[in-house]
Write an enzyme that holds these catalytic residues in place. Structure first.
Site, PDB file in Angstrom:
ATOM      1  N   GLY A 158     -14.227   2.442 -33.091  1.00 14.24           N
ATOM      2  CA  GLY A 158     -14.303   3.905 -33.132  1.00 14.24           C
ATOM      3  C   GLY A 158     -14.581   4.497 -31.763  1.00 14.24           C
ATOM      4  O   GLY A 158     -14.434   3.837 -30.727  1.00 14.24           O
ATOM      5  N   ASP A 159     -15.006   5.736 -31.777  1.00 13.99           N
ATOM      6  CA  ASP A 159     -15.223   6.472 -30.538  1.00 13.99           C
ATOM      7  C   ASP A 159     -16.511   6.105 -29.806  1.00 13.99           C
ATOM      8  O   ASP A 159     -16.624   6.271 -28.592  1.00 13.99           O
ATOM      9  CB  ASP A 159     -15.299   7.976 -30.848  1.00 13.99           C
ATOM     10  CG  ASP A 159     -16.434   8.262 -31.847  1.00 13.99           C
ATOM     11  OD1 ASP A 159     -16.369   7.731 -32.981  1.00 13.99           O
ATOM     12  OD2 ASP A 159     -17.395   8.973 -31.500  1.00 13.99           O
TER      13      ASP A 159
ATOM     14  N   THR B  64     -24.323   7.432 -37.988  1.00 18.17           N
ATOM     15  CA  THR B  64     -24.306   6.958 -36.597  1.00 18.17           C
ATOM     16  C   THR B  64     -25.517   7.537 -35.865  1.00 18.17           C
ATOM     17  O   THR B  64     -26.012   8.595 -36.245  1.00 18.17           O
ATOM     18  CB  THR B  64     -22.998   7.455 -35.940  1.00 18.17           C
ATOM     19  OG1 THR B  64     -21.926   6.755 -36.543  1.00 18.17           O
ATOM     20  CG2 THR B  64     -22.970   7.250 -34.433  1.00 18.17           C
TER      21      THR B  64
HETATM   22  N1  ASP Z   1     -18.057   8.111 -34.924  1.00 19.05           N
HETATM   23  C1  ASP Z   1     -18.327   6.941 -35.732  1.00 19.05           C
HETATM   24  C2  ASP Z   1     -17.071   6.115 -35.810  1.00 19.05           C
HETATM   25  O1  ASP Z   1     -16.025   6.646 -36.084  1.00 19.05           O
HETATM   26  C3  ASP Z   1     -18.779   7.265 -37.109  1.00 19.05           C
HETATM   27  C4  ASP Z   1     -19.796   8.371 -37.239  1.00 19.05           C
HETATM   28  O2  ASP Z   1     -20.221   8.946 -36.271  1.00 19.05           O
HETATM   29  O3  ASP Z   1     -20.173   8.657 -38.358  1.00 19.05           O
HETATM   30  O4  ASP Z   1     -17.154   4.928 -35.652  1.00 19.05           O
END
Ligand code: ASP
Length: 281
Positions: A181-182, A151
């Site tokens: 996701g977040d 990410t």
């Molecule tokens: N936070 C991201 C998600 O869960 C993934 C990541 O940061 O690797 O979509």
């Protein structure tokens, strides 16, 4: 002025270390150019994240991971700490630079978050071209390396003292289509206010449940230094969920943090003196 970018928390094969560092450096320099030309933190964060989305090394835009059904779905968000305007898009397909679509949502102002095919229709109306979803799939993702996260995110502080944060991701490899996701959720993966800007990376479900970015910003607002706030929030995340993650943050006083409990998180930052620092472990 300050800028910091990340390329995702996780375990990264050594063969990829140099490319991840170089990608973060390019993005930080691009954002810094915007800031030194008098651009806003919001413009700088968008510019830096666009470069990272275009870099196939990272799990965002081109190079994003595949969902369980083999599709690429993207989440992104951008937030202006000066006035708390927020724009996010979730589970969008066929968009090369979702951070710019998120920016359009922010500028449009009617909503904070748009999801799925209707967000893509909004892109058309906003003049953001669709691309062939297959154009975002790189060979590496077809054969999938198990060690990737990737990410991307950026936090910037401009010469007017405004903070902005942006995050962009393909989510998690093999996640159900439609999973959000977040990254695109305010306060979870992305947050900026008058005190701090924060972009997170790691297991989204855990980050959402601890509202990680807002936790860091609240600690900084309460008087913590950026580094201490970042470490305390990641410790709490681990205690509460058993998960590891990473984040970048800038406090209003100019303090820059990049912290992670995973083995690696590529990052690059440029401080007030224009000095560049690149890191990974
Ligand atoms: N936070 C991201 C998600 O869960 C993934 C990541 O940061 O690797 O979509």
């Amino acid at each position: 002025m300050r800028i910091v970018v990340h390329g995702g928390a996780g375990r990264i094969r050594e063969a990829r270390h140099a490319a991840c560092r170089a990608g973060c450096e390019r993005a930080a320099r691009a954002g810094w150019r915007v800031l030194t030309a008098g651009g806003s933190a919001l413009d700088a964060a968008e510019a830096a994240v666009r470069l990272l989305e275009d870099d196939p090394e990272f799990n965002a835009g081109t190079g994003a991971v595949l969902r369980a059904d083999g599709r690429v779905q993207l989440d992104a968000a951008i937030m202006d700490g000066g006035d708390l305007r927020f724009g996010g898009v979730a589970a969008v397909e066929g968009i090369r630079n979702p951070v710019s679509l998120a920016r359009r949502v922010l500028e449009d102002g009617r909503h904070a978050l748009l999801a799925g095919p209707d967000a893509t229709s909004f892109a058309e109306a906003a003049g953001i071209p669709r691309c062939d979803p297959a154009a975002l799939v790189v060979d590496r993702e077809r054969t999938r390396w198990n060690d990737r996260y990737g990410t991307v995110g950026c936090v910037a502080l401009d010469r007017d003292g405004r903070l902005a944060a942006a995050t962009s991701t393909g989510g998690q490899f093999g996640a159900l289509a439609g999973r959000v996701g977040d990254s695109s959720l305010p306060g979870c993966g992305t947050y900026a206010d008058a005190h701090a800007g924060v972009s997170c990376t790691g297991p989204g479900e855990a980050i959402m449940r601890t509202v990680l970015a807002r936790d860091v910003a609240a600690r900084i607002a309460g008087g913590d230094m950026a580094g201490g706030a970042a470490r305390a929030a990641l410790t709490l995340l681990r205690e509460r969920t058993g998960q590891d993650a990473g984040l970048i943050a800038i406090g209003r006083d100019g303090g820059i943090a990049s912290a992670f409990t995973t083995p690696h998180m590529p990052m690059a930052r440029i401080g007030a003196d224009g000095h560049l620092v690149v890191g990974l472990d």
